[in-house]
Design a protein around this motif. Structure first.
Motif, short mmCIF file in Angstrom:
data_model
loop_
_atom_site.label_atom_id
_atom_site.label_comp_id
_atom_site.label_asym_id
_atom_site.label_seq_id
_atom_site.Cartn_x
_atom_site.Cartn_y
_atom_site.Cartn_z
N LYS A 101 9.96 -4.70 -7.77
CA LYS A 101 10.61 -4.44 -9.04
C LYS A 101 11.16 -3.00 -9.13
O LYS A 101 12.17 -2.74 -9.77
N TYR A 102 10.46 -2.06 -8.50
CA TYR A 102 10.85 -0.65 -8.56
C TYR A 102 11.08 -0.09 -7.16
O TYR A 102 10.32 0.76 -6.70
N PRO A 103 12.12 -0.56 -6.48
CA PRO A 103 12.39 -0.08 -5.13
C PRO A 103 12.72 1.42 -5.14
O PRO A 103 13.30 1.92 -6.11
N ILE A 104 12.34 2.10 -4.09
CA ILE A 104 12.61 3.54 -3.97
C ILE A 104 13.87 3.72 -3.13
O ILE A 104 14.06 3.04 -2.12
N LYS A 105 14.73 4.62 -3.54
CA LYS A 105 15.98 4.89 -2.80
C LYS A 105 15.68 5.29 -1.36
O LYS A 105 14.73 6.04 -1.11
N SER A 106 16.52 4.84 -0.43
CA SER A 106 16.23 5.07 1.00
C SER A 106 16.08 6.57 1.32
O SER A 106 15.25 6.93 2.13
N HIS A 107 16.88 7.43 0.62
CA HIS A 107 16.77 8.87 0.94
C HIS A 107 15.40 9.42 0.56
O HIS A 107 14.98 10.44 1.09
N HIS A 108 14.73 8.80 -0.39
CA HIS A 108 13.37 9.23 -0.73
C HIS A 108 12.34 8.42 0.06
O HIS A 108 11.32 8.96 0.47
N GLU A 109 12.63 7.16 0.29
CA GLU A 109 11.66 6.31 0.98
C GLU A 109 11.44 6.78 2.42
O GLU A 109 10.31 6.76 2.89
N HIS A 110 12.51 7.21 3.08
CA HIS A 110 12.31 7.61 4.47
C HIS A 110 11.52 8.92 4.58
O HIS A 110 11.13 9.32 5.68
N LEU A 111 11.28 9.57 3.46
CA LEU A 111 10.40 10.74 3.46
C LEU A 111 8.97 10.30 3.15
O LEU A 111 8.09 11.13 2.91
N ALA A 112 8.78 8.96 3.11
CA ALA A 112 7.47 8.38 2.85
C ALA A 112 6.95 8.72 1.45
O ALA A 112 5.75 8.84 1.23
N PHE A 113 7.87 8.85 0.50
CA PHE A 113 7.44 9.06 -0.89
C PHE A 113 6.77 7.81 -1.41
O PHE A 113 7.20 6.70 -1.12
N ASP A 114 5.76 8.00 -2.21
CA ASP A 114 5.21 6.86 -2.94
C ASP A 114 5.41 7.12 -4.44
O ASP A 114 5.81 8.21 -4.85
N CYS A 115 5.07 6.10 -5.22
CA CYS A 115 5.33 6.16 -6.66
C CYS A 115 4.82 7.45 -7.29
O CYS A 115 5.52 8.09 -8.08
N VAL A 116 3.60 7.82 -6.96
CA VAL A 116 2.97 8.95 -7.66
C VAL A 116 3.52 10.31 -7.23
O VAL A 116 3.22 11.33 -7.84
N ASP A 117 4.35 10.34 -6.18
CA ASP A 117 4.99 11.62 -5.83
C ASP A 117 5.99 11.99 -6.92
O ASP A 117 6.27 13.17 -7.15
N CYS A 118 6.54 10.99 -7.57
CA CYS A 118 7.46 11.26 -8.69
C CYS A 118 6.78 11.07 -10.04
O CYS A 118 6.94 11.88 -10.93
N HIS A 119 6.04 9.98 -10.17
CA HIS A 119 5.36 9.72 -11.45
C HIS A 119 4.03 10.48 -11.48
O HIS A 119 2.96 9.89 -11.49
N VAL A 120 4.13 11.78 -11.49
CA VAL A 120 2.96 12.66 -11.45
C VAL A 120 2.30 12.69 -12.83
O VAL A 120 2.99 12.79 -13.84
N ASN A 121 0.99 12.58 -12.85
CA ASN A 121 0.24 12.66 -14.11
C ASN A 121 0.73 11.67 -15.16
O ASN A 121 0.81 11.99 -16.35
#
Ligand code: HEC
Ligand code: HEC
Ligand code: HEC
Ligand code: HEC
Length: 144
Positions: free
Chosen positions: A42-62
């Motif tokens: 439902k909430y796919p991560i953009k490839s430019h962020h995904e290939h940096l191995a970002f997960d949800c909480v890297d952006c949705h902090v706190n």
């Protein structure tokens, strides 16, 4: 351009390291958020962020441990990694010659909200198109 990228990646490495140590000291329990496969679809991560191995909480902090309650991270969320609007304007400085820098427009300078154009979980748009339908494809690439 290359140098800038390397610098940014180094910056990113530092950010990741500091996130890492946060979780180790247990000051944040961001690791405990459970993300179902359904949420990932439902909430796919953009490839430019995904290939940096970002997960949800890297952006949705706190934002708590219920991913269905995550909210837009807003300009401040983007800036926590992308530094500042002025910095973003400088990165596309080469586009100033055509007055076509989306991060430093003739109308608004470096003041627009990121989500007037960029989205994370859906296709981005380009608000300049609202009025410059024909020029924009010549001025700018697709909004990543
Ligand atoms: C690169 C940063 C980033 C990452 C990584 C990220 N998000 Fe988001 N999230 C955003 C932004 C920005 C928005 C605002 C809507 C948009 O841009 O699509 C948002 C909005 C949301 C919303 C609210 C949607 C709404 O309708 O208001 C939810 C829920 C959400 N994200 C869940 C997730 C989940 C689950 C993951 C991991 C699979 C994730 N996000 C990963 C940046 C991110
Ligand atoms: C946790 C750190 C982090 C957050 C938060 C984040 N980004 Fe990024 N983003 C990066 C890194 C690192 C890169 C890859 C290096 C670069 O291009 O700056 C990147 C790349 C990008 C790219 C692609 C660059 C290219 O070369 O094509 C776009 C577009 C982007 N981010 C927009 C956003 C927007 C908009 C937000 C807010 C919704 C956001 N980012 C939030 C770290 C982040
Ligand atoms: C008016 C629309 C618009 C706004 C507002 C906007 N962007 Fe962009 N952004 C673009 C477009 C279009 C590109 C692609 C430019 C190109 O290379 O042709 C881009 C490229 C990028 C890139 C890649 C730059 C690079 O060096 O390759 C990043 C990162 C980015 N934007 C982040 C942001 C952030 C963070 C914000 C909020 C401060 C923001 N943008 C606001 C339209 C916009
Ligand atoms: C609400 C409508 C609207 C939006 C949105 C808009 N513009 Fe404009 N723009 C105009 C009008 C009206 C003019 C003046 C008439 C003309 O020259 O076409 C103009 C003129 C311009 C010019 C020529 C100015 C000059 O001095 O030669 C550029 C370049 C430009 N806009 C870039 C942008 C960019 C980049 C964006 C997105 C960040 C954008 N515009 C968004 C309406 C808009």
């Amino acid at each position: 351009m290359k140098v800038v990228k390397v610098l940014l990646l180094t910056l990113f490495a530092c950010i990741t390291l500091s996130f890492g140590s946060d979780t180790k000291t247990g000051s944040l329990n961001i690791q405990k958020v459970i993300i179902t496969d359904e949420m990932r679809v439902k909430y796919p991560i953009k490839s430019h962020h995904e290939h940096l191995a970002f997960d949800c909480v890297d952006c949705h902090v706190n934002q708590g441990d219920d991913p269905s309650k995550f909210k837009n991270i807003g300009d401040n969320g983007c800036m926590s990694c992308h530094k500042s609007k002025q910095f973003m304007a400088k990165r596309l400085k080469f586009m100033d010659t055509l007055k076509a820098n989306p991060h430093n427009s003739v109308h608004d300078g470096p003041t627009l909200y990121c989500d007037e154009c960029h989205f994370e979980h859906q296709q981005s748009t380009n608000m300049c198109i609202e009025c410059h339908e024909h020029e924009v494809p010549q001025w700018m690439g697709v909004t990543p």
